[in-house]
Design a protein around this motif. Sequence first.
Motif, short mmCIF file in Angstrom:
data_model
loop_
_atom_site.label_atom_id
_atom_site.label_comp_id
_atom_site.label_asym_id
_atom_site.label_seq_id
_atom_site.Cartn_x
_atom_site.Cartn_y
_atom_site.Cartn_z
N ARG A 4 49.86 -32.74 -11.52
CA ARG A 4 49.09 -34.03 -10.79
C ARG A 4 48.43 -33.81 -9.71
NH1 ARG A 4 53.27 -38.91 -8.84
NH2 ARG A 4 51.91 -40.45 -9.41
N PRO A 5 47.04 -34.14 -9.63
CA PRO A 5 46.29 -33.82 -8.80
C PRO A 5 46.79 -34.58 -7.11
CG PRO A 5 45.14 -35.47 -10.30
CD PRO A 5 46.57 -35.32 -10.87
N ILE A 6 46.54 -33.99 -6.12
CA ILE A 6 46.82 -34.45 -4.89
C ILE A 6 45.32 -34.59 -4.26
CG2 ILE A 6 48.99 -33.09 -4.91
CD1 ILE A 6 47.56 -31.36 -2.92
N MET A 7 45.48 -35.37 -3.20
CA MET A 7 44.26 -35.91 -2.34
C MET A 7 44.55 -35.01 -1.03
SD MET A 7 42.42 -37.75 -4.04
CE MET A 7 41.47 -38.84 -3.20
N GLY A 8 43.13 -34.49 -0.67
CA GLY A 8 43.38 -33.74 0.45
C GLY A 8 41.60 -33.97 1.38
N THR A 9 41.80 -33.50 2.54
CA THR A 9 40.70 -33.81 3.52
C THR A 9 39.84 -32.49 3.71
OG1 THR A 9 41.41 -35.85 4.11
CG2 THR A 9 39.52 -34.78 5.32
N ILE A 10 38.71 -32.19 3.55
CA ILE A 10 37.94 -31.00 3.94
C ILE A 10 37.34 -31.44 5.18
CG2 ILE A 10 36.32 -29.34 3.64
CD1 ILE A 10 37.02 -29.51 0.55
N SER A 11 37.45 -31.15 6.38
CA SER A 11 37.13 -31.20 7.72
C SER A 11 35.58 -30.68 7.95
CB SER A 11 37.90 -31.14 8.84
OG SER A 11 39.18 -31.82 8.40
N LYS A 12 34.79 -31.12 8.66
CA LYS A 12 33.64 -30.42 9.12
C LYS A 12 33.99 -29.47 9.82
CE LYS A 12 30.58 -34.21 8.41
NZ LYS A 12 29.31 -34.82 8.70
N LYS A 13 33.26 -28.29 9.82
CA LYS A 13 33.54 -27.21 10.68
C LYS A 13 32.31 -27.24 11.82
CE LYS A 13 33.27 -22.13 10.99
NZ LYS A 13 33.08 -21.96 12.24
N ASP A 14 32.70 -26.88 13.11
CA ASP A 14 32.16 -27.06 14.24
C ASP A 14 30.99 -25.77 14.15
OD1 ASP A 14 33.85 -29.01 15.05
OD2 ASP A 14 34.70 -28.11 16.77
N ILE A 15 30.05 -26.18 14.60
CA ILE A 15 28.85 -25.11 14.98
C ILE A 15 28.20 -25.52 16.48
CG2 ILE A 15 28.43 -24.62 12.70
CD1 ILE A 15 25.86 -26.15 12.97
N GLY A 76 19.64 -28.03 6.05
CA GLY A 76 20.15 -27.06 4.79
C GLY A 76 20.91 -27.98 3.88
N ALA A 77 21.21 -27.28 2.81
CA ALA A 77 21.99 -27.93 1.64
C ALA A 77 23.43 -28.02 2.00
CB ALA A 77 21.87 -26.80 0.46
N THR A 78 24.06 -27.31 3.00
CA THR A 78 25.40 -27.46 3.42
C THR A 78 25.48 -28.13 4.81
OG1 THR A 78 25.66 -24.99 4.01
CG2 THR A 78 26.45 -25.69 1.89
N ALA A 79 24.43 -28.59 5.48
CA ALA A 79 24.37 -28.96 6.64
C ALA A 79 25.38 -30.21 6.86
CB ALA A 79 23.07 -29.42 7.04
N PRO A 80 25.57 -31.12 5.82
CA PRO A 80 26.59 -32.26 6.11
C PRO A 80 28.06 -31.80 6.17
CG PRO A 80 25.04 -32.74 4.20
CD PRO A 80 24.80 -31.29 4.61
N ASN A 81 28.19 -30.39 6.01
CA ASN A 81 29.69 -29.81 6.14
C ASN A 81 29.78 -29.42 7.35
OD1 ASN A 81 30.21 -30.26 3.22
ND2 ASN A 81 29.21 -28.24 2.83
N TYR A 82 28.91 -29.64 8.34
CA TYR A 82 29.05 -29.09 9.73
C TYR A 82 29.16 -30.26 10.72
CZ TYR A 82 28.53 -24.47 7.88
OH TYR A 82 28.59 -23.26 7.18
N TYR A 83 29.92 -30.02 11.84
CA TYR A 83 29.78 -30.78 12.95
C TYR A 83 28.95 -30.11 14.07
CZ TYR A 83 31.10 -33.13 17.13
OH TYR A 83 31.16 -34.10 18.59
N LEU A 84 27.97 -30.77 14.43
CA LEU A 84 27.38 -29.96 15.70
C LEU A 84 28.01 -30.39 17.26
CD1 LEU A 84 24.97 -28.29 16.43
CD2 LEU A 84 23.46 -30.23 16.71
N ASN A 85 28.58 -29.37 17.83
CA ASN A 85 29.14 -29.55 19.02
C ASN A 85 28.06 -30.01 20.12
OD1 ASN A 85 31.91 -28.59 18.51
ND2 ASN A 85 31.16 -26.76 18.64
N PRO A 86 28.83 -30.89 21.16
CA PRO A 86 27.59 -31.22 22.20
C PRO A 86 26.76 -29.96 22.53
CG PRO A 86 29.70 -32.33 22.56
CD PRO A 86 29.84 -31.34 21.50
N ILE A 87 25.64 -30.46 23.08
CA ILE A 87 24.75 -29.33 23.38
C ILE A 87 24.87 -29.06 24.81
CG2 ILE A 87 22.23 -28.34 23.36
CD1 ILE A 87 22.00 -30.41 21.00
N ALA A 88 25.31 -27.69 25.41
CA ALA A 88 25.41 -27.45 26.81
C ALA A 88 23.88 -27.27 27.30
CB ALA A 88 26.14 -26.15 27.03
N PRO A 89 23.71 -27.66 28.52
CA PRO A 89 22.42 -27.61 29.16
C PRO A 89 22.11 -26.04 29.38
CG PRO A 89 23.75 -28.47 30.67
CD PRO A 89 24.44 -28.48 29.46
N HIS A 90 21.06 -25.63 29.68
CA HIS A 90 20.85 -24.15 30.17
C HIS A 90 19.87 -24.56 31.29
CE1 HIS A 90 17.18 -23.97 27.67
NE2 HIS A 90 16.59 -23.13 28.67
#
Length: 142
Positions: A4-15, A76-90
Amino acid sequence: MPVRPIMGTISKKDITATFSGGTKIYDSTRFTGPLTGTLSGIIGVELITISTYIAFFSTQNVGLNRVDVSNLIITGATAPNYYLNPIAPHYSNINQKQLIASFNGGNKTYDGTLIPTTLTNSLSGIIGTESIIISNWTSKYR
């Protein structure tokens, strides 16, 4: 027996995006000089790039200033799989702009001194409608 299939969630990876550069010579604006952006945390050989961003200095004044980067878009083709962290100032520099002072006049009949007569002055290199005045100077003949 069927599985029986189960449902799961793949979370975005932080970059994380980091920026360097931005140094410029004073021009009365908050725009930065050229910046270089890099992404870290991408899986394997996936090709994710920074396509656009907005960057401004926190002030237009000369010195070491904070650079704020916003509105960053990654592609990028897989860009939707990533979460962009807040950008630190420099921090980057706005360097002083060189001005050139010119003096005219000072002609006189010999009187045994090295002090010229009245001089007029001007400055070149001033940005826009900024007002800079030479208020005091010392001059003498060599």
